[in-house]
Scaffold this motif. Sequence first.
Motif, PDB file in Angstrom:
ATOM      1  N   TRP A 138       0.893  -1.056  -0.017  1.00 48.14           N
ATOM      2  CA  TRP A 138       0.188  -0.037  -0.057  1.00 48.14           C
ATOM      3  C   TRP A 138       0.772   1.377   0.033  1.00 48.14           C
ATOM      4  CZ3 TRP A 138      -4.948  -0.541   3.374  1.00 48.14           C
ATOM      5  CH2 TRP A 138      -5.763  -1.498   2.769  1.00 48.14           C
ATOM      6  N   MET A 139       2.116   1.126   0.215  1.00 46.76           N
ATOM      7  CA  MET A 139       3.042   2.355  -0.033  1.00 46.76           C
ATOM      8  C   MET A 139       3.788   2.041  -1.238  1.00 46.76           C
ATOM      9  SD  MET A 139       5.266   2.513   3.663  1.00 46.76           S
ATOM     10  CE  MET A 139       4.542   3.135   5.155  1.00 46.76           C
ATOM     11  N   GLY A 140       3.710   0.921  -1.770  1.00 46.70           N
ATOM     12  CA  GLY A 140       4.783   1.006  -2.942  1.00 46.70           C
ATOM     13  C   GLY A 140       3.883   0.010  -4.004  1.00 46.70           C
ATOM     14  N   GLY A 141       4.054  -1.238  -4.207  1.00 47.39           N
ATOM     15  CA  GLY A 141       3.491  -2.092  -5.006  1.00 47.39           C
ATOM     16  C   GLY A 141       3.507  -3.742  -4.656  1.00 47.39           C
ATOM     17  N   GLY A 142       3.343  -4.350  -5.723  1.00 51.53           N
ATOM     18  CA  GLY A 142       3.364  -5.999  -5.309  1.00 51.53           C
ATOM     19  C   GLY A 142       4.644  -6.248  -5.127  1.00 51.53           C
ATOM     20  N   GLY A 143       5.763  -5.799  -5.709  1.00 49.67           N
ATOM     21  CA  GLY A 143       7.266  -6.252  -5.610  1.00 49.67           C
ATOM     22  C   GLY A 143       7.674  -6.007  -4.144  1.00 49.67           C
ATOM     23  N   VAL A 338      -4.391  11.384  -6.338  1.00 53.35           N
ATOM     24  CA  VAL A 338      -3.533  10.665  -7.072  1.00 53.35           C
ATOM     25  C   VAL A 338      -2.262  10.280  -5.928  1.00 53.35           C
ATOM     26  CG1 VAL A 338      -1.722  10.952  -8.847  1.00 53.35           C
ATOM     27  CG2 VAL A 338      -3.986  11.848  -9.124  1.00 53.35           C
ATOM     28  N   ALA A 339      -2.011  11.207  -5.088  1.00 55.89           N
ATOM     29  CA  ALA A 339      -1.043  10.834  -4.091  1.00 55.89           C
ATOM     30  C   ALA A 339      -1.371   9.482  -3.394  1.00 55.89           C
ATOM     31  CB  ALA A 339      -0.616  11.978  -3.119  1.00 55.89           C
ATOM     32  N   SER A 340      -2.720   9.581  -2.910  1.00 56.62           N
ATOM     33  CA  SER A 340      -3.086   8.372  -2.014  1.00 56.62           C
ATOM     34  C   SER A 340      -3.164   7.081  -2.848  1.00 56.62           C
ATOM     35  CB  SER A 340      -4.529   8.603  -1.767  1.00 56.62           C
ATOM     36  OG  SER A 340      -5.157   7.614  -1.121  1.00 56.62           O
ATOM     37  N   LEU A 341      -3.844   7.055  -4.170  1.00 52.85           N
ATOM     38  CA  LEU A 341      -3.792   5.908  -5.021  1.00 52.85           C
ATOM     39  C   LEU A 341      -2.376   5.583  -5.506  1.00 52.85           C
ATOM     40  CD1 LEU A 341      -5.746   3.971  -5.844  1.00 52.85           C
ATOM     41  CD2 LEU A 341      -5.886   5.036  -7.923  1.00 52.85           C
ATOM     42  N   ALA A 342      -1.409   6.623  -5.643  1.00 51.71           N
ATOM     43  CA  ALA A 342      -0.150   6.058  -6.186  1.00 51.71           C
ATOM     44  C   ALA A 342       0.541   5.414  -4.749  1.00 51.71           C
ATOM     45  CB  ALA A 342       1.050   7.419  -6.005  1.00 51.71           C
ATOM     46  N   ASN A 343       0.088   5.297  -3.661  1.00 48.17           N
ATOM     47  CA  ASN A 343       0.559   4.632  -2.553  1.00 48.17           C
ATOM     48  C   ASN A 343      -0.504   3.262  -2.575  1.00 48.17           C
ATOM     49  OD1 ASN A 343       2.562   5.805  -0.416  1.00 48.17           O
ATOM     50  ND2 ASN A 343       1.420   7.305  -1.189  1.00 48.17           N
ATOM     51  N   VAL A 344      -1.355   3.294  -2.626  1.00 44.40           N
ATOM     52  CA  VAL A 344      -2.280   2.317  -2.266  1.00 44.40           C
ATOM     53  C   VAL A 344      -2.512   1.405  -3.582  1.00 44.40           C
ATOM     54  CG1 VAL A 344      -4.940   1.205  -1.785  1.00 44.40           C
ATOM     55  CG2 VAL A 344      -3.664   3.089  -0.396  1.00 44.40           C
TER      56      VAL A 344
END
Length: 391
Positions: A138-143, A338-344
Amino acid sequence: MITDGFMYIAALVFIAGVLVCLPKIFTGATAKKIFNFAPPIVLIYLGLMILCTCKLWDLEATQATYSSLKNPILFAMLFVMLLRCDLKKIIKLGPKMLVGFFAATFSIAFGFVASYGIMHAFLGAGSWKALGALCGSWMGGGGNMLAIQAALEVDEATMAYALVMDSICATFYVMFLLWAIGKNKAFNAWTKADTKVIDEIGTSLAAEAKANTKPLTWQNITILLGSGLLVSALATPIGAKINSVIPFLDKTTWTVLVVTLLGVLLALTPFGKLKGTEEVSNSMLYIVVALIASRADLSGMGDAPIWLLCGFMILAIHVAFMILVAKLFHLDIFTCCVASLANVGGTATAPVLAGTYSDALVPVGIIMALLGYVVGTIGGLGVANLMSIFG
């Protein structure tokens, strides 16, 4: 129940097309109020999510079709959207974007720690490890999530609950943000945000489109559609190859970067002036949203109610914090969402949300999502260690 892949895609595109046309069919005062509250993109998300839960199509039988089409169409959409990109305008957006991004990151971290502190007795022993991995996602991505899962040695059984929580909570959250970003005027007036630059970009795009008096032709649509799909097809193996050499980012993110580079470069050429980029990219946008929503089976909610409650609690804390930061720093709704969804959501969804606001701002979603990959692993591990204090 639909089991044929082609029928599945045909149904999704048709349903999305019908829902997009509703505001043109129903034009009364009541209808306008309804569509202001629930615009077509939200109706598509909600409608297909409900149809998926009602088992209109077989998720397992259509999985191969979904997997083979979702990312290729997403990459093609990003490329066509980026043909309208002007990097000089993006740079003018300034440091408020960074304030929004790190406020989102911090509030997500705080939300995980606070929610776990309240709910840990109900989640089970060692659940902080799975939540730490999910926090990385939720801060970055699946990796980032996979890296933390490996580092903390999270067992698959516990991780499954976190994945259900991720899938369902994030699904509702994306739908919420698609709705919220449409309330830009009221929110920006309340926070007293200076939206001059963002408004100028939108006005500039509208003026450029108006100045282009050439008719929209089927030849333009065909070449834009074909070039988008070709770039998507070429960028996918290139992204995979780069990932095998530099595994810091996953294959999808490297592919997005390749597509972004090609789109930004071609935007500087006459090809970027072709009429039809908005129409073609918007059509792809709604298809991508339909595809994503079509995998949101809410029947899994009964399997992990406590985890879901924890997930919604995290997001509620995050939203409350972002609203407070927006008021204090006079941030606009675009920056916050966008900042929120860039994280989540990461690179797959942040550009989509940015594109629903303005095609010119798609790169902002990509840049913010990439920042998430930088801080995701270390942030998730840090949050996991804080949660471990509760046991």
